[in-house]
Design an enzyme around this catalytic site. Structure first.
Site, PDB file in Angstrom:
ATOM      1  N   THR A   1      -3.042  -0.635  -3.069  1.00 39.90           N
ATOM      2  CA  THR A   1      -4.024   0.422  -2.840  1.00 39.90           C
ATOM      3  C   THR A   1      -3.293   1.719  -2.512  1.00 39.90           C
ATOM      4  O   THR A   1      -2.209   1.685  -1.917  1.00 39.90           O
ATOM      5  CB  THR A   1      -5.007   0.045  -1.711  1.00 39.90           C
ATOM      6  OG1 THR A   1      -6.111   0.953  -1.696  1.00 39.90           O
ATOM      7  CG2 THR A   1      -4.341   0.057  -0.346  1.00 39.90           C
TER       8      THR A   1
ATOM      9  N   MET B   1       0.817  -1.210   0.000  1.00 37.87           N
ATOM     10  CA  MET B   1       0.000   0.000   0.000  1.00 37.87           C
ATOM     11  C   MET B   1       0.850   1.259   0.000  1.00 37.87           C
ATOM     12  O   MET B   1       2.046   1.217   0.290  1.00 37.87           O
ATOM     13  CB  MET B   1      -0.948  -0.006   1.198  1.00 37.87           C
ATOM     14  CG  MET B   1      -0.282   0.018   2.548  1.00 37.87           C
ATOM     15  SD  MET B   1      -1.435  -0.350   3.925  1.00 37.87           S
ATOM     16  CE  MET B   1      -1.785  -2.083   3.636  1.00 37.87           C
ATOM     17  N   CYS B   2       0.200   2.374  -0.353  1.00 38.06           N
ATOM     18  CA  CYS B   2       0.837   3.677  -0.354  1.00 38.06           C
ATOM     19  C   CYS B   2       2.007   3.667  -1.342  1.00 38.06           C
ATOM     20  O   CYS B   2       1.830   3.331  -2.505  1.00 38.06           O
ATOM     21  CB  CYS B   2       1.260   4.040   1.071  1.00 38.06           C
ATOM     22  SG  CYS B   2       1.784   5.749   1.314  1.00 38.06           S
ATOM     23  N   ILE B   3       3.228   3.983  -0.915  1.00 39.95           N
ATOM     24  CA  ILE B   3       4.387   4.038  -1.792  1.00 39.95           C
ATOM     25  C   ILE B   3       5.147   2.706  -1.830  1.00 39.95           C
ATOM     26  O   ILE B   3       6.063   2.537  -2.652  1.00 39.95           O
ATOM     27  CB  ILE B   3       5.329   5.189  -1.377  1.00 39.95           C
ATOM     28  CG1 ILE B   3       6.368   5.497  -2.462  1.00 39.95           C
ATOM     29  CG2 ILE B   3       5.998   4.876  -0.030  1.00 39.95           C
ATOM     30  CD1 ILE B   3       5.796   5.896  -3.806  1.00 39.95           C
TER      31      ILE B   3
END
Length: 218
Positions: free
Chosen positions: A191, A136-138
């Site tokens: 995501t 998720m995220c980066i």
């Protein structure tokens, strides 16, 4: 039978470690689903320490990724070197800049990044065993290096960062904060989380879908 899930942390704090809200939401959702969870982190020094009040790097300090990650796991954490593919059904990596500073060096090397050897061995082993991986995220900045050309991922709608990651051979799919990108062929789920989220509830909307999907695939 409970699904066994490894959660890989990268420190404690959005600017130099794991994003705390993303990590807690992940652990909460896994617990609500009755999963058996073990947290891991590499036993290495952080790239640097950031004062989260000012946003400035504190050159006077150094911290250990495993020790800092233990804050998030309430001490229930193991050295990533101890992670074994046969003991788990799935693995999830929360985001935060630690994912690109401590688990790999995307923060400084961009598309020429290298990934921590222990992380590479474990995640690629899970992949080869056809076990799902959530990022998720980066954290999806690593997918091209981990899964090879053609793997699909999302970090949301950051065109410039997505293009940089695509130089590693990965394929970006724009995605809203409340949704996920599923690469069925590789069993990789991603995501945007705090790449797009403005509130903890927004972050949770996509993270919960990611966790649920990873568990369903496991």
């Amino acid at each position: 039978m409970s699904k066994r899930v490894a959660v890989i942390l990268s420190g404690c704090g959005v600017f130099d470690g794991s994003e705390i809200y993303e990590s807690v939401i992940t652990l909460l959702r896994l617990d609500q689903a009755g999963a058996e969870v073990q947290c891991f982190a590499p036993n290495i020094e952080q790239m640097h320490v950031v004062n989260h009040l000012t946003g400035e790097v504190d050159e006077s300090q150094s911290r250990n990724v495993l020790v800092e990650s233990a804050r998030l796991a309430r001490g229930n954490i193991k050295d990533l070197a101890e992670a074994r593919v046969e003991n788990f059904d799935a693995v999830i990596l929360p985001g935060g800049f630690g994912a690109t500073k401590n688990l790999c060096d995307f923060a400084t090397q961009g598309a020429s990044l290298t990934v921590n050897d222990e992380l590479t061995q474990f995640v690629q082993g899970m992949h080869q065993a056809a076990k799902p991986v959530g990022l998720m995220c980066i954290a999806p900045a690593m997918v091209g290096k981990l899964f090879g050309d053609g793997v699909h991922f999302t970090i949301g709608d950051d065109v410039e960062t997505a293009a940089l990651i695509e130089l590693t051979g990965a394929v970006h799919e724009p995605c809203p904060v409340n949704n996920i990108c599923i690469d069925g062929a590789n069993q990789v789920v991603t995501t945007p989380a705090y790449m797009l989220a403005n509130t903890i509830s927004e972050a949770a909307s996509g993270i919960e879908k990611l966790v649920d999907t990873v568990l369903a695939q496991a």
